[in-house]
Design a protein around this motif. Structure first.
Motif, PDB file in Angstrom:
ATOM      1  N   LEU A 121       0.582  -1.505   0.324  1.00  0.00           N
ATOM      2  CA  LEU A 121       0.132  -0.104  -0.514  1.00  0.00           C
ATOM      3  C   LEU A 121       0.355   1.181   0.165  1.00  0.00           C
ATOM      4  CD1 LEU A 121      -2.807   0.681   0.103  1.00  0.00           C
ATOM      5  CD2 LEU A 121      -2.684   0.643   2.319  1.00  0.00           C
ATOM      6  N   GLU A 146      -2.324   5.204  -3.863  1.00  0.00           N
ATOM      7  CA  GLU A 146      -2.898   4.741  -3.876  1.00  0.00           C
ATOM      8  C   GLU A 146      -4.666   5.311  -3.223  1.00  0.00           C
ATOM      9  OE1 GLU A 146      -2.865   2.154  -5.518  1.00  0.00           O
ATOM     10  OE2 GLU A 146      -1.070   1.621  -5.298  1.00  0.00           O
ATOM     11  N   SER A 159     -13.011   0.194  -1.553  1.00  0.00           N
ATOM     12  CA  SER A 159     -12.330   0.016  -3.093  1.00  0.00           C
ATOM     13  C   SER A 159     -11.738   2.001  -3.708  1.00  0.00           C
ATOM     14  CB  SER A 159     -12.136  -1.169  -3.730  1.00  0.00           C
ATOM     15  OG  SER A 159     -13.524  -1.089  -4.621  1.00  0.00           O
ATOM     16  N   GLY A 212      -6.851   2.547  -3.818  1.00  0.00           N
ATOM     17  CA  GLY A 212      -6.722   2.050  -4.815  1.00  0.00           C
ATOM     18  C   GLY A 212      -7.375   1.920  -5.937  1.00  0.00           C
ATOM     19  N   GLY A 240      -2.315  -5.353 -10.213  1.00  0.00           N
ATOM     20  CA  GLY A 240      -2.524  -4.549  -8.646  1.00  0.00           C
ATOM     21  C   GLY A 240      -4.108  -4.566  -8.342  1.00  0.00           C
ATOM     22  N   TRP A 299      -3.480  -6.540   0.173  1.00  0.00           N
ATOM     23  CA  TRP A 299      -2.783  -5.286   0.091  1.00  0.00           C
ATOM     24  C   TRP A 299      -1.424  -6.054   0.653  1.00  0.00           C
ATOM     25  CZ3 TRP A 299      -3.012  -0.894  -2.834  1.00  0.00           C
ATOM     26  CH2 TRP A 299      -3.674  -0.370  -2.841  1.00  0.00           C
TER      27      TRP A 299
END
Ligand code: HEM
Ligand SMILES: [Cu+2]
Lengths: 206, 692, 306
Positions: free
Chosen positions: B8, B12, B169, B173, B194, B618
């Motif tokens: 992480l 992000e 999410s 990210g 990813g 992550w």
């Protein structure tokens, strides 16, 4: 014990004050869970079946099958189930908690033995390069055998916790019902193992 | 040193994206992230300001009352639906401008259809039906709670976990871009390292466990907890559909879980289940996914069928036509639904025999489905129909659902399927069955049972306008897509080069705006109704002249549902009592009621699994291990503790029940002519005669 | 793009048969649906609460004859549709090569030997290999009118789905596997060879015209391609890089726009692409077309012997 009707669990020998019905629901619910789990195993079996030839030039059934060790594991797991049955009988006939615990620990020890042999096998597989990253076949093999192994490990944890609870509370109704469910689970794992034993190992090298 | 944050990184955080690289595209992305964060903060601030934490904690979050859990599922569903509808409208806006381009980036478009599909199926549709089953099953079978109330709460926690991960999410990210089906190898580590596919895998796998346990819980509840005398063939039809759905949940969730976990092993541990190389085979994924996916559509739609069955007979003021046919149809649908999954990939190069077999099996499912529609029509036949808001939804359902059925039959023919598979035709088809079938059913159900849950009716006028908006908006948004599909426009396509498509797109856009208005209409309805709640109050509990047991208690029902467990002599038990003129009786004596105590099990499960899912996404391994071990430890400790039941003394049960019975007896009841005005206090003067 | 025909405007017998299926299936199903579409509003209106003329029958809940109709009607329709469907599936099976028997059964004409075409799905373009003609084309497929195209398909990246709706339906393409598709054009026309399975940001660009042309034009097209630069393994590795046709032109230093043609240096190219995934060695991300880490110089194709 006037009302035999409420004794829905002849094998359980629960006290007959209330509760019986609810314990029965729990056992029934656990059966439903096992059915769902059986579907899970069935699917992993099926995937394994489709990947039987996906060895991608890597180790195949002959290389991963160490029949002697498999035989020992099978023996240990059967012994474990057998001991569990004796434990269940001890519980049913109220043979006292120590008699019960002796059988219970036999079941646990042989289950643990099974797991140790399985881990040794896995170790050997890693040494010869038969890791799950090598091929689809090995991925499926490790997942199927490993899923069963994880179940056994979970069962051992459950046995451990129940042992502590028996020592603390004795064989109360709640605990008896838990033991019944653990028993179902434990024998269920035996049946799954028979499937793995014959479909993965025996059929693999036959 | 252990790696505290895995992979992480600060970049992000979507919140900042817009400021690094301002564009419409990043504005939408960052805007959504900000909206999520601000909304969360606002809710927390409001609760604090209103001093509602204790209330929230004691009355809701730790409650094991199936009614409260059901309502919380509905809340999750509506919150997530806000996101899903919004995304749908944004996608429509994009496609309207997509002649050789579009306002969003292609990557963002892909994230949108993937989250929209995932959210709508797993975190809108599923919570809705689970919510309804939770609320209604015990009430309809005359029980005080679920068979396993704590497990029920844990299921809710797991569903919340999945929803939470998809919300996270948005902020941290990105989500996956391979659609709600997430087919590998596109979602495999080689092509998408990813975090997106990982979010998907864990959100789905974890909430999947919750759904499986819900199914188990409902099935055991229905098998074991029915009131005395309620044989299987005396159960209300909704309960029947709930039973079938529960069985489907128990058997259909494992394939999804297996697919997700294998995908996770591929991604995290380098296994080769679905990879291109070393013997992996993505066809296995397709099979697993749809072995779940097809039953899933029946999991979703069967309870909606149940609601439609109840409401036709309720608002036609007559007995349900063809109960046995309905039951048989429901059962056969459930069984056959496991035998048709391959129709989702007739195009994978299967042999002609296999394709034909699965095509025919799919056709066979249409038989019981058709029977159901006819049965409902026959139920209306010879009735005295009140055209209330739920009936508006039902009308839309009848007309539109058969069109969805027609397109289903078309898709079941492999020869045609090869042409329309993966095109907009499919998009039109599944929205056609999901919106009019499932969502209309749910909204109709909300109108019917909201008064039961909260003690006041929803405003009829606002409700009807909203219902019509849904129907018309649906037609505009989705029917044109059938034609786009026949012209060969693929689904999930961010752009097109054929100017002929443009007019269709504009119509769809208009429709989407109507749907957005319709969604807002739900909240307007709620708002108006809350303001008029005194006028709309129906505390006596039977506003619609109901036939089944849930109407035979106050609104809202007491935590113990029924003062005494009813004895059932026949189907439509409450209707019988009313016809015999003996509803609202007091028993000779009351008994203490035992209820399970509050627990924080569900919350703990949610926190632990959310942390686990986030950690696995992550690669924060310590957190993953800690959350699993922590949860196991908590569970073990928990199992050592005694959990004494809460006892409601007989006098309290009596006080509540006697007050209700007295109020009901004093009220002379309203006829159906006064159903929707303020004279309706929830006591029905029955104008229907009941079966003998 | 010029006039593009979907299967509602077919120019080959397969797509035409599919359209016929669509029409008939819709028509037959209408028998079951029309009563609902017409009946629902009528029932709702006639049996409205205010209508005192309608008979109220609150007890009515069963009628044997009606039950037979409710179950029997749909059953008969489904039986009819099933027979219909089975015939169509076998007749139009994408694995069944188009031969004289089929031509007779479906009443069309075959005027020449089949054309073998090998299709490779790349991100985000189609590669069409004509092994017998020694040429290849990217972003356009050309077939001669009247001769069956017998196609083998695969992908060198994620799964895709190839469809040329004016001529035939779609089939998936999967790495390391070969699927089949057959089509034939009865008259000249253009449809689009599109990918319908989402495969990344360039997905909407993966649309190659599929042109059916008279034999003379086809021969000219082939000649033209035979003079084009060669497609060998190295060129292929560059071609396989993610990107649309325009990007491929750039990468290969072939200025201009529109489809690309090649002379085929290696007639076994297709099999070598399939073999990439079947040789028992991992395909690292660097060697995997479509992966963000892909490097053409690290992705050699295996040799195949036949
Ligand atoms: C309320 C208004 C809605 C709008 C405007 C809308 C719009 C859309 C659009 C534009 C797409 C993408 C189509 C494409 O692939 O080209 C889509 C996909 C989808 N929608 Fe909706 N939708 C709505 C409601 C719903 C509901 C209620 C459900 C389910 C309960 C649903 C389930 C789905 C699913 C499963 C997909 C497929 C996602 C994928 O491709 O993986 N939608 N929708
Ligand atoms: Cu399906």
């Amino acid at each position: 014990m006037s009302d035999q009707q409420t004794n829905m669990h002849p094998g359980l020998n629960l006290g007959y004050v209330g509760g019986g019905k609810h314990e029965e629901s729990k056992v029934f619910g656990f059966w439903v869970f096992l059915m769902s789990d059986l579907v899970t195993f069935g699917l992993v079996f099926a995937i394994f079946g489709t990947m039987r030839n996906a060895t991608a030039g890597g180790p195949g059934a002959h290389e991963v099958t160490e029949l002697r060790s498999i035989a020992i594991q099978t023996g240990l797991l059967l012994l474990s189930s057998f001991a569990f049955s004796w434990a269940s009988l001890a519980m049913k006939y109220e043979a006292g908690r120590w008699r019960f615990l002796i059988w219970f620990s036999v079941a646990a020890t042989s289950g643990l033995g099974f797991l140790i042999f399985e881990l040794l096998d896995f170790h050997h597989l890693i040494e010869i390069g038969a890791v799950p990253q090598r091929s689809g076949y090995l991925s499926a093999f490790w997942s199927l055998v490993g899923l069963h192994g994880l179940h056994v490990a979970g069962g051992l944890l459950w046995i451990g916790v129940l042992t502590l609870q028996i020592l603390k509370f004795g064989l109360t109704d709640t605990i008896k019902s838990r033991i019944t469910r653990l028993g179902l689970y434990w024998h269920f794992l035996d049946i799954v193992w028979i499937g793995i034993f014959s479909l993965v190992f025996l059929a693999g090298v036959a | 040193m252990i790696d505290l944050f895995g992979r992480l990184e600060w970049q992000e955080l979507k919140l900042l994206e817009f400021f690094h690289d301002p564009s419409i595209d990043t504005a939408v992305a960052s805007g959504a992230a900000w909206m999520t964060v601000v909304a969360a903060i606002a809710v927390i601030a409001w609760i604090t300001w209103a001093r509602r934490w204790a209330w929230l904690w004691n009355d809701w979050l730790t409650s094991v009352d199936h009614k409260k859990i059901g309502i919380m599922y509905m809340v999750i569903g509506f919150v997530m639906m806000a996101r899903g509808v919004f995304e749908g409208v944004v996608m429509r806006a994009h496609q309207t401008t997509a002649l050789d381009g579009g306002v969003l980036s292609n990557e963002h478009w892909a994230e949108l259809f993937s989250t929209h599909g995932t959210v709508m199926i797993f975190f809108v549709a599923m919570p809705f039906i689970t919510g309804f089953m939770n609320y209604l099953i015990p009430l309809q079978i005359g029980a005080r709670d679920m068979a396993f109330p704590v497990l029920n709460q844990i299921s809710l926690g797991l569903t919340a976990t999945g929803a939470a991960l998809t919300m996270i999410s948005l902020v941290v990210g990105a989500f996956e871009t391979g659609g709600w089906t997430a087919y590998p190898p596109f979602t495999g580590a080689d092509f998408d390292p990813g975090p997106g596919p990982d979010y998907w895998v864990w959100a789905i796998a974890l909430s999947g466990f919750g759904s499986m346990f819900s199914g188990l819980n409902f099935a055991v509840t229905i098998y074991k907890m029915r009131a005395p005398g309620m044989h299987f063939l005396r159960m209300p039809v909704f309960t029947w559909t709930a039973l079938c759905t529960s069985i489907l949940l128990v058997f259909a969730l494992p394939p999804l879980t297996v697919a997700c976990l294998m995908q996770a092993l591929d991604r995290l541990a380098g296994f080769h289940f679905f990879t291109n190389d070393l013997g992996g085979n993505m066809m296995n994924y397709a099979n697993l996914f749809w072995m779940f996916g097809h039953p899933e559509v029946y999991i979703l739609v069967l309870p909606a069928y149940g609601i439609f069955s109840e409401l036709t007979s309720m608002f036609a003021a007559k007995r349900l036509y063809g109960y046995t046919s309905l039951v048989i149809a429901t059962m056969s649908i459930s069984v056959i639904s496991f035998c048709v999954w391959l129709h989702h990939f007739f195009t994978m190069g299967n042999s002609a025999t296999i394709n034909a077999a699965f095509g025919i099996a799919t056709g066979i499912i249409a038989i019981p489905t058709g029977v159901k529609v006819y049965v409902w029509m026959a139920t209306l036949w010879g009735g005295r129909i009140r055209f209330t808001a739920p009936m508006v939804y039902m009308t839309g359902f009848f007309i539109l659902f058969v069109i969805g059925g027609l397109s289903g039959i078309i898709l079941a023919n492999p020869a045609i399927n090869w042409q329309v598979h993966n095109t907009q035709f499919i998009v039109a088809h599944f929205h056609n069955v999901l919106l009019p079938g499932l969502i209309f059913g749910i909204f109709a159900g909300v109108h019917i049972w909201f008064p039961k849950a909260f003690g006041f009716r929803l405003d009829e006028r606002a409700g009807k306008i909203t219902a019509w908006l849904w129907i018309v908006g649906f037609c505009f948004t989705f029917l044109p897509l059938y034609f786009l599909g026949l012209m060969g426009y693929p689904r999930r396509s961010a752009a097109f080069d054929n100017p002929e498509f443009l007019p269709y797109m504009i119509v769809c856009m208009l429709g989407a705006l109507m749907l957005m208005a319709a969604f807002a209409g739900l909240f307007v309805t709620l708002w108006v109704s809350i303001r008029k709640r005194d006028e709309l109050a129906v505390p006596l509990g039977d506003p619609w002249d109901g036939r089944t047991l849930e109407w035979a208690t106050s609104a809202p029902p007491p935590p113990w549902n029924f003062a005494m467990i009813p004895h059932i002599g026949e189907r439509d038990a409450f209707a019988r009592e009313k016809a015999d003129g003996r509803p609202y009786v007091t028993p000779e004596y009351y008994e203490d009621v035992h209820l399970p105590p509050n627990t924080s099990a569900g919350l703990i499960a949610m926190v632990a699994t959310t942390a686990f899912g986030f950690a696995m996404t992550w690669w924060i391994w310590w957190l993953a291990v800690a959350s699993v071990l922590g949860f196991i430890l908590w569970y073990v400790v928990h199992s050592f503790r005694e959990h004494p039941e809460v006892t409601i003394p007989a006098v309290e049960v009596e006080r509540h029940h006697a007050a209700w019975v007295e109020a009901a007896t004093l009220n002379e009841g309203v006829t159906r002519d006064d159903e929707t005005n303020s004279r309706n206090r929830g006591r029905a003067a029955t104008d229907m005669v009941v079966a003998s | 793009m010029a006039q593009v025909d979907g299967f509602l405007v077919p120019f080959g017998p397969v797509a035409e048969a599919q359209r016929t299926e669509l029409i008939w299936t819709t028509a037959i199903t209408m028998i079951a649906i029309l009563p609902v579409l017409v009946g629902t509003p009528l029932i709702l209106w006639w049996f409205r609460r205010g209508n005192t003329k309608a008979t109220y029958r609150p007890q009515w809940h069963f009628d044997t004859k009606l039950e037979i109709l409710m179950w029997g009607g749909p059953t008969l329709i489904i039986i009819a549709l099933s027979i219909w469907l089975t015939q169509a599936v076998f007749r139009l099976d994408p694995y069944r090569e188009i031969d004289a028997e089929m031509a007779q059964g479906m009443n069309f004409e075959i005027t020449g030997a089949p054309v073998a075409i090998e299709v490779v799905g790349l991100d985000w373009k189609w590669l069409f290999i004509y092994p017998e003609e020694g040429i290849a084309s990217v972003g356009e497929m050309v077939i001669p009118v009247g001769r069956p195209a017998t196609m083998r398909l695969t992908t060198d990246t994620v799964m895709q789905s190839f469809m040329a709706p004016g001529l035939a339906g779609q089939i998936y393409t999967m790495a390391g596997m070969v699927t089949r598709l057959q089509m034939i054009a009865e008259r000249p026309g253009t449809t689009v060879g599109e990918n319908t399975q989402y495969n990344g940001t360039g997905f909407p660009a993966q649309r190659a015209p599929v042109r059916a042309v008279p034999p003379e034009d086809y021969a000219r097209w082939l000649d033209n391609a035979r003079d084009a630069p060669a497609l060998d393994a190295e060129t292929y590795a560059v071609l396989a890089h993610s990107g649309d046709v325009a990007k491929a032109r750039e990468d290969l230093d072939r200025p201009g726009d529109g489809p690309l043609v090649f002379s085929l240096a290696d007639p076994r190219l297709f099999d070598r692409i399939v073999a990439r995934y079947r040789r028992g060695e991992p395909v690292e991300p660097e060697a995997q077309p479509g992966s963000p880490l892909y490097r053409p110089d690290r992705a050699p194709l295996p040799e195949v012997s036949r």
